[in-house]
Design an enzyme around this catalytic site. Sequence first.
Site, PDB file in Angstrom:
ATOM      1  N   SER A 169       3.523  68.407  80.875  1.00 38.44           N
ATOM      2  CA  SER A 169       4.960  68.103  80.896  1.00 38.44           C
ATOM      3  C   SER A 169       5.425  67.563  79.539  1.00 38.44           C
ATOM      4  CB  SER A 169       5.268  67.053  81.973  1.00 38.44           C
ATOM      5  OG  SER A 169       4.838  67.488  83.238  1.00 38.44           O
TER       6      SER A 169
HETATM    7  N1  SAH Z   1       0.641  65.790  85.220  1.00 35.44           N
HETATM    8  C1  SAH Z   1       0.312  66.992  84.484  1.00 35.44           C
HETATM    9  C2  SAH Z   1       1.361  68.052  84.686  1.00 35.44           C
HETATM   10  C3  SAH Z   1       0.758  69.382  84.859  1.00 35.44           C
HETATM   11  S1  SAH Z   1       1.811  70.641  85.454  1.00 35.44           S
HETATM   12  C4  SAH Z   1       0.060  66.692  83.015  1.00 35.44           C
HETATM   13  O1  SAH Z   1       0.289  65.561  82.568  1.00 35.44           O
HETATM   14  O2  SAH Z   1      -0.445  67.567  82.288  1.00 35.44           O
HETATM   15  C5  SAH Z   1       1.641  70.489  87.202  1.00 35.44           C
HETATM   16  C6  SAH Z   1       0.284  70.729  87.806  1.00 35.44           C
HETATM   17  O3  SAH Z   1       0.429  70.750  89.219  1.00 35.44           O
HETATM   18  C7  SAH Z   1      -0.370  72.074  87.441  1.00 35.44           C
HETATM   19  O4  SAH Z   1      -1.607  71.828  86.810  1.00 35.44           O
HETATM   20  C8  SAH Z   1      -0.547  72.780  88.799  1.00 35.44           C
HETATM   21  O5  SAH Z   1      -1.739  73.536  88.887  1.00 35.44           O
HETATM   22  C9  SAH Z   1      -0.556  71.596  89.763  1.00 35.44           C
HETATM   23  N2  SAH Z   1      -0.226  71.939  91.157  1.00 35.44           N
HETATM   24  C10 SAH Z   1       0.708  72.807  91.636  1.00 35.44           C
HETATM   25  N3  SAH Z   1       0.693  72.839  92.988  1.00 35.44           N
HETATM   26  C11 SAH Z   1      -0.275  71.958  93.388  1.00 35.44           C
HETATM   27  C12 SAH Z   1      -0.790  71.555  94.657  1.00 35.44           C
HETATM   28  N4  SAH Z   1      -0.309  72.028  95.798  1.00 35.44           N
HETATM   29  N5  SAH Z   1      -1.795  70.643  94.666  1.00 35.44           N
HETATM   30  C13 SAH Z   1      -2.314  70.136  93.509  1.00 35.44           C
HETATM   31  N6  SAH Z   1      -1.871  70.478  92.286  1.00 35.44           N
HETATM   32  C14 SAH Z   1      -0.870  71.391  92.214  1.00 35.44           C
END
Ligand code: SAH
Length: 214
Positions: A64
């Site tokens: 993000s």
């Molecule tokens: N907090 C992260 C943001 C990553 S983007 C950072 O600081 O980098 C959001 C993430 O949510 C992605 O890696 C995606 O694979 C995950 N995601 C999406 N749906 C999900 C689910 N149902 N359970 C767990 N993770 C999920």
Amino acid sequence: MKDTFKHKGMRKQLINELREKGIKDHQVLDAFNIVPRHYFLDIVFQEQAYTNMAFQIGSGQTISHPFTVAFQTELLDLKKGDKVLEIGSGSGFQTSILCELGAKVFSVERHKELHLKAKNILRELGYNARLSFGDGYKGLPSFAPFDKILVTCGAPNVPQALVDQLKVGGVLVIPIGEGAEQLMKRLTKLENGDVEEEEFGIFKFVPMLENKVK
Ligand code: SAH
């Protein structure tokens, strides 16, 4: 990997930018001063690690924007020792910010590859979060209840399991929306199990997908 004076200087500039964009919580800004964001990025993006940009982190996902991470963290209003569940570990950057603020962090990721990568970086940096591979729609019932829950992917609706796993008085920060944009919401759990809702503007996240663990 190294954390050089140049990186530290760039972090200071990023913090000024976050402050200008409206982040006020000193503890949140201090955490951004400490966590080396370039560790969480692919080598080709490392020079840009301290710009307010999102980057590909593999498996079609993105880390993000720093502003988004700071904004969501500020909404959580963390107290030291809070038990926090994060959905979407991704790169592990947000997880590290939560650890730096003294939270006891649990984080779930649906992509095995990202889960393992984040686990390694957190270990390398000495952060002691509990990372799980699985479907965040289900939360983490064996470790519930949580003081705070943070969803870092765009959810089509509020998963009831997450509300169930919140303590009374606990807060759930979650971007809600099915398209490219989501509305940032903060839900506070009331004594009767209902939630009180506040809204905080439009953001862009990768989607929260159900039953798609891989
Ligand atoms: N907090 C992260 C943001 C990553 S983007 C950072 O600081 O980098 C959001 C993430 O949510 C992605 O890696 C995606 O694979 C995950 N995601 C999406 N749906 C999900 C689910 N149902 N359970 C767990 N993770 C999920």
